[in-house]
Design a protein around this motif. Sequence first.
Motif, PDB file in Angstrom:
ATOM      1  N   VAL A  17      -2.655   9.797   2.669  1.00  0.00           N
ATOM      2  CA  VAL A  17      -1.457   9.603   1.816  1.00  0.00           C
ATOM      3  C   VAL A  17      -0.756  10.871   1.519  1.00  0.00           C
ATOM      4  N   GLY A  18      -1.397  12.270   1.573  1.00  0.00           N
ATOM      5  CA  GLY A  18      -0.835  13.258   1.339  1.00  0.00           C
ATOM      6  C   GLY A  18       0.077  13.857   2.385  1.00  0.00           C
ATOM      7  N   LEU A  19       0.179  13.010   3.695  1.00  0.00           N
ATOM      8  CA  LEU A  19       0.831  13.311   4.996  1.00  0.00           C
ATOM      9  C   LEU A  19       2.257  12.898   4.502  1.00  0.00           C
ATOM     10  N   GLN A  20       2.434  11.812   3.759  1.00  0.00           N
ATOM     11  CA  GLN A  20       3.683  11.329   3.414  1.00  0.00           C
ATOM     12  C   GLN A  20       4.270  11.404   1.825  1.00  0.00           C
ATOM     13  N   ALA A  21       3.414  11.883   1.032  1.00  0.00           N
ATOM     14  CA  ALA A  21       3.903  11.905  -0.111  1.00  0.00           C
ATOM     15  C   ALA A  21       3.103  13.276  -0.809  1.00  0.00           C
TER      16      ALA A  21
ATOM     17  N   TRP B 157      -5.009   5.752   2.205  1.00  0.00           N
ATOM     18  CA  TRP B 157      -4.961   5.707   3.713  1.00  0.00           C
ATOM     19  C   TRP B 157      -3.928   4.838   4.091  1.00  0.00           C
ATOM     20  N   ALA B 158      -3.125   5.237   4.972  1.00  0.00           N
ATOM     21  CA  ALA B 158      -2.191   4.243   5.756  1.00  0.00           C
ATOM     22  C   ALA B 158      -2.814   4.143   7.024  1.00  0.00           C
ATOM     23  N   ILE B 159      -3.717   3.244   7.164  1.00  0.00           N
ATOM     24  CA  ILE B 159      -4.444   3.227   8.329  1.00  0.00           C
ATOM     25  C   ILE B 159      -5.422   4.479   8.464  1.00  0.00           C
ATOM     26  N   SER B 160      -5.250   5.374   9.375  1.00  0.00           N
ATOM     27  CA  SER B 160      -5.881   6.600   9.482  1.00  0.00           C
ATOM     28  C   SER B 160      -5.302   7.896   8.952  1.00  0.00           C
TER      29      SER B 160
ATOM     30  N   GLY C 299       0.835  -1.366  -0.008  1.00  0.00           N
ATOM     31  CA  GLY C 299      -0.116  -0.008   0.015  1.00  0.00           C
ATOM     32  C   GLY C 299       0.802   1.316  -0.005  1.00  0.00           C
ATOM     33  N   ASP C 300       0.224   2.296  -0.322  1.00  0.00           N
ATOM     34  CA  ASP C 300       0.902   3.761  -0.011  1.00  0.00           C
ATOM     35  C   ASP C 300       1.703   3.919   1.039  1.00  0.00           C
TER      36      ASP C 300
END
Length: 374
Positions: free
Chosen positions: A209-213, A203-206, A171-172
């Motif tokens: 994706v914009g938080l890390q990418a 989503w990476a659990i909650s 996943g992302d």
Amino acid sequence: MPETRIEAELPSPPEELVQLLDHEGRRVGDPLYDPYVSDVSGEALVRLYEDLVVVRRIDVEATALQRQGQLGLWPPLLGQEAAQVGSARALRADDFVFSSYRENAVAYCRGVELPQLVEVWRGTAQSGWNPFAVNMATPQIVIGAQTLHAVGYAVGCRHDGVDTATITYFGDGATTQGDVNEAMVFAASFGAPVVFFCQNNQWAISEPVGLQAKRPIAERAPGFGIPSIRVDGNDVLAVLAATRRALERAHRGDGPTFIEAVTYRMGPHTTSDDPSRYVDPLQREEWAAKDPIARVEAHLRESGILTDAVAASVAATADEVAAAFRAGCLTLPNPAPLSVFDHVYAEPHAGLARQRSQQEAYLRSVGELEGGAE
């Protein structure tokens, strides 16, 4: 698939997605990717549609089984059916799959028996199936670890002189893990015939994706020397074409490819998660309009291929599979109490034998083991 040939290297991915069926089910022409699905007749597309319907039905049934206390946990794939079915149906029989815990649709397409999909989640086995019977490793729970396994297997195939390829799903969120990045370094360095298939479900659990990418995830791979493709992950036809293209490179010895399939996780991360606490309902509604099954159905209806009779046959097949899936789950036999010690080591191990003896004595003392050891 038809004979095709692509350039030795793929360009850096554009921000727009490869798409062959738009959200309304209209066919979108693409001179680069159309040749990769030129063999997909109306009948073949109906089979893909049936796959999508069946795996969603399995997923809904498994979620219900967990809610009813029959499974300890279940990782839903709702909304990601096209990404999994499209890529799985592109594989050759000898290609090997290394997945995470959510690729149950891939397992279905590879021929995993229905009860084996839930053995681990029901707690009746430590592993769901024989990997070499279907050329798919059992699900990896450790985030991203399967990418290293895929690269190792692929390098081994290259040294063996065979043109088998591997594909690894993640996943992302996993793209931030060291394992995934290390796997890409090794794959690029050794020209491993591996396809990195990232299901960017937002989503990476909650965590969004914009938080890390801050840029499309597919843009990361060229930095490792790996060409990449960014595809509409809710378009089963585009995913099939993109994966065939990547596998073509791998089979002919041109090395790894990275695919970012942009999709959306419509349900919880697992059945222990409550997405209503962090998902904006409007965002979910927006993605629901891009449903992977609805767009194929619309296309087939408009083409006159999906008649009411064909649709009823597909629905009946899905119901039959779901019934067999539920029955298979509920009749899984409980393992023998001491079988947990089986297959831990290839050779006899004194420490394990001591632990087994101690556990056997304990089980006898509480009346849970009578007669023979098993």
